[in-house]
Design an enzyme around this catalytic site. Structure first.
Site, mmCIF file in Angstrom:
data_model
loop_
_atom_site.group_PDB
_atom_site.id
_atom_site.type_symbol
_atom_site.label_atom_id
_atom_site.label_comp_id
_atom_site.label_asym_id
_atom_site.label_seq_id
_atom_site.Cartn_x
_atom_site.Cartn_y
_atom_site.Cartn_z
ATOM 1 N N TYR A 1 6.114 -9.113 19.397
ATOM 2 C CA TYR A 1 6.595 -8.109 18.451
ATOM 3 C C TYR A 1 5.418 -7.466 17.705
ATOM 4 O O TYR A 1 5.376 -6.243 17.492
ATOM 5 C CB TYR A 1 7.581 -8.736 17.440
ATOM 6 C CG TYR A 1 7.942 -7.749 16.371
ATOM 7 C CD1 TYR A 1 8.782 -6.679 16.650
ATOM 8 C CD2 TYR A 1 7.358 -7.822 15.110
ATOM 9 C CE1 TYR A 1 9.059 -5.728 15.691
ATOM 10 C CE2 TYR A 1 7.632 -6.884 14.146
ATOM 11 C CZ TYR A 1 8.485 -5.835 14.438
ATOM 12 O OH TYR A 1 8.748 -4.884 13.493
ATOM 13 N N LYS B 1 -4.217 -4.861 16.308
ATOM 14 C CA LYS B 1 -4.897 -3.849 15.491
ATOM 15 C C LYS B 1 -6.157 -3.310 16.187
ATOM 16 O O LYS B 1 -6.603 -2.204 15.918
ATOM 17 C CB LYS B 1 -5.253 -4.442 14.122
ATOM 18 C CG LYS B 1 -4.050 -4.589 13.182
ATOM 19 C CD LYS B 1 -3.679 -3.254 12.548
ATOM 20 C CE LYS B 1 -2.619 -3.394 11.484
ATOM 21 N NZ LYS B 1 -2.325 -2.142 10.782
ATOM 22 N N SER C 1 2.183 -7.481 9.146
ATOM 23 C CA SER C 1 0.822 -7.572 8.606
ATOM 24 C C SER C 1 0.377 -8.997 8.282
ATOM 25 O O SER C 1 -0.705 -9.186 7.738
ATOM 26 C CB SER C 1 0.718 -6.697 7.352
ATOM 27 O OG SER C 1 1.431 -7.291 6.289
ATOM 28 N N THR D 1 -8.376 -2.832 9.958
ATOM 29 C CA THR D 1 -8.526 -4.029 9.134
ATOM 30 C C THR D 1 -9.822 -4.787 9.391
ATOM 31 O O THR D 1 -10.330 -4.802 10.527
ATOM 32 C CB THR D 1 -7.337 -4.979 9.393
ATOM 33 O OG1 THR D 1 -7.649 -6.276 8.878
ATOM 34 C CG2 THR D 1 -7.024 -5.142 10.873
ATOM 35 N N TYR E 1 -2.336 -10.612 15.615
ATOM 36 C CA TYR E 1 -2.352 -9.460 14.703
ATOM 37 C C TYR E 1 -3.634 -8.642 14.899
ATOM 38 O O TYR E 1 -3.596 -7.423 15.074
ATOM 39 C CB TYR E 1 -2.247 -9.957 13.254
ATOM 40 C CG TYR E 1 -2.599 -8.917 12.208
ATOM 41 C CD1 TYR E 1 -1.687 -7.924 11.854
ATOM 42 C CD2 TYR E 1 -3.834 -8.939 11.558
ATOM 43 C CE1 TYR E 1 -2.004 -6.974 10.888
ATOM 44 C CE2 TYR E 1 -4.164 -7.998 10.595
ATOM 45 C CZ TYR E 1 -3.247 -7.017 10.259
ATOM 46 O OH TYR E 1 -3.573 -6.076 9.305
ATOM 47 N N GLU F 1 -9.883 -7.812 9.701
ATOM 48 C CA GLU F 1 -9.547 -8.868 10.665
ATOM 49 C C GLU F 1 -10.130 -8.563 12.046
ATOM 50 O O GLU F 1 -10.268 -9.463 12.873
ATOM 51 C CB GLU F 1 -8.031 -9.020 10.771
ATOM 52 C CG GLU F 1 -7.416 -9.860 9.666
ATOM 53 C CD GLU F 1 -7.758 -11.335 9.770
ATOM 54 O OE1 GLU F 1 -7.476 -11.936 10.810
ATOM 55 O OE2 GLU F 1 -8.332 -11.871 8.811
ATOM 56 N N ASP G 1 0.831 -1.212 0.000
ATOM 57 C CA ASP G 1 0.000 0.000 0.000
ATOM 58 C C ASP G 1 0.862 1.256 0.000
ATOM 59 O O ASP G 1 0.502 2.264 -0.620
ATOM 60 C CB ASP G 1 -0.910 0.020 1.237
ATOM 61 C CG ASP G 1 -1.967 -1.070 1.200
ATOM 62 O OD1 ASP G 1 -1.977 -1.852 0.234
ATOM 63 O OD2 ASP G 1 -2.778 -1.130 2.134
#
Ligand code: NAP
Ligand code: GDD
Length: 383
Positions: free
Chosen positions: A101, A161, A90, A133, A157, A135, A14
């Site tokens: 991390y 987010k 990502s 996202t 993840y 997700e 992106d």
């Protein structure tokens, strides 16, 4: 004077499309790039300018989302009108291997950025886009998903987010910052990282049709994703920051497709019919027919006779190593708000996205120099 944008994650899919898009609009783009032992600027090499050039409109800074002082210094130096926070670990599957991390870079990293803007007294000047996202919806509570659908993240993840989403909302409400979330559903392109499912498939199919690879091993073929083209989605990021008031928007196509069907579509682009047989870990995809005209046009007539001998062979298998401890079974977004408030709509459907990726990957796999250099063709993405 054009506007100044700062993009974290500028070397990613992106980041590359957004940089080119903003430069074409007259922006000066500053990008934050992690130090790595290899250059890792392939996606933006056609935009990069030598530091000795005058009037540069693309400037890179070394930095990392895990380093507050570095982020604060860069933002202070650049004084950006717009910040696009695209940097993240990502990959959903990899986040199960590197959860701490991922939380640090994707979750706390967003806090570091927002706090730097606040401490530098840039809350009035700098507008912030946070790369949120689909997700977040994880174990979906509603179909299709929209801005008001409750979140239920299903990976380290997505949980990281989730923090980034809410800290962005909190800084907007607490300090009046122009900070917005784009809740983007999966978006792909020829620049997509090689281990995400669509690119893994288009690369593998390109290699299989050219005789460079026999078979590809996949994970869960039944999950469904709402896939759009990254070129369309970076335009939505830009539009979100042009609004008078900050807000959160779902960006999606509204169409969902299984991984299995995406594999079939990719082979079909080369004129090949693949049929799936068996279930679970025993499921396999077999070549059942070849359309000679399409194959000759897309792959090349010189490869046809060899390929025809492979009719009946298995080209897709399952490797449970690619299964995730918790899966997101279905994503499909309702983009009504983005259409009505931003005037945004996708221009690519899944067929044209798949075609773009397949033609690109067949081209790349055919080029010996690609295999030698591992590089992307230098293109202007929006031409
Ligand atoms: P990508 O290709 O994986 O790019 C991620 C970028 O972040 C790369 O430039 C990467 O640098 C950089 N990065 C990773 N960790 C970093 C760190 N600690 N410090 C600084 N930079 C770091 O991802 P993408 O597909 O362009 O996605 C952009 C953003 O949108 C990500 O935040 C992603 O989570 C989010 N998102 C993506 C999608 C999608 O479908 N693509 C959908 C919704 C949200 P290296 O090049 O050095 O690795
Ligand atoms: N990567 C991968 N590799 N995925 C596979 C494979 C495989 O071999 N086989 C099946 N899949 C399935 C995954 O289990 C998942 O259900 C689906 O394909 C999509 O996987 P990815 O392409 O890795 O993307 P993602 O949906 O997990 O995450 C992407 O989209 C999110 C937005 O919804 C990433 O770009 C995230 O950063 C982004 O937030």
């Amino acid at each position: 004077m054009g506007k100044v944008a700062l993009i974290t994650g500028v070397t990613g899919q992106d980041g590359a499309y957004l940089s080119e898009y903003l430069i074409k609009k007259g922006y000066t783009v500053h990008g934050i790039k992690r130090r790595s032992s290899m250059l890792n600027t392939d996606r933006i090499d056609h935009l990069y300018q030598d530091p000795h050039d005058e009037n540069r409109n693309m400037i890179l800074h070394y930095g990392d989302m895990t380093d507050s002082m570095n982020l604060t210094r860069i933002i202070g130096d650049v004084q950006p009108d717009e910040i696009y926070n695209l940097a993240a670990m990502s990959h959903v599957k990899v986040s199960f291997d590197t959860p701490e991390y991922t939380a640090n870079a994707d979750g706390i990293g967003t806090l570091r950025l927002l706090e730097a803007v606040r401490l530098l007294n840039l809350t009035e000047k700098s507008r912030i886009y946070q790369a949120s996202t689909s997700e977040l919806y994880g174990l979906v509570q509603e179909i299709p998903q929209k801005e008001t659908t409750p979140f239920y993240p299903r990976s380290p993840y997505a949980v990281a987010k989730l923090y980034a989403y809410w800290i962005t909302v909190n800084y907007r409400e607490a300090y009046g910052m122009h900070a917005s979330n784009g809740i983007l559903f999966n978006h792909e392109s020829p620049l997509r990282g090689e281990t995400f499912v669509t690119r893994k498939v288009t690369r593998a199919v390109s290699r299989i049709v050219l005789g460079l690879q026999k078979k590809v091993f996949m994970g869960n073929l039944s999950s469904k994703r709402d896939w759009g083209h990254a070129k369309d989605y970076v335009k939505a990021m830009y539009l979100i920051l042009q609004q008078d008031t900050p807000d959160d928007y779902v960006i999606s196509t509204g169409v969902t497709t299984t991984i299995r069907d995406f594999i079939k579509m990719s082979f079909a682009e080369a004129g090949i019919t693949v049929e799936f047989k068996g279930e679970g870990e025993k499921e396999e995809g077999f070549i059942s027919a070849v359309n000679e005209d399409i194959f000759s046009k897309v792959v090349g007539a010189e490869h046809l006779d060899i390929f025809k001998k492979r009719i009946g062979e298995s080209v897709v298998g399952i490797d449970p190593a690619y299964f995730r401890p918790t899966e997101v079974d279905i994503l499909i977004g309702d983009n009504t708000k983005a259409r009505t408030k931003l005037g945004w709509e996708p221009t690519y459907d899944l067929k044209s996205l798949c075609q773009d990726m397949m033609l690109h990957d067949i081209y790349l796999m055919k080029k010996e120099e690609y295999l030698k250099n591992g590089g992307y063709k230098i293109l202007n993405y929006f031409e």
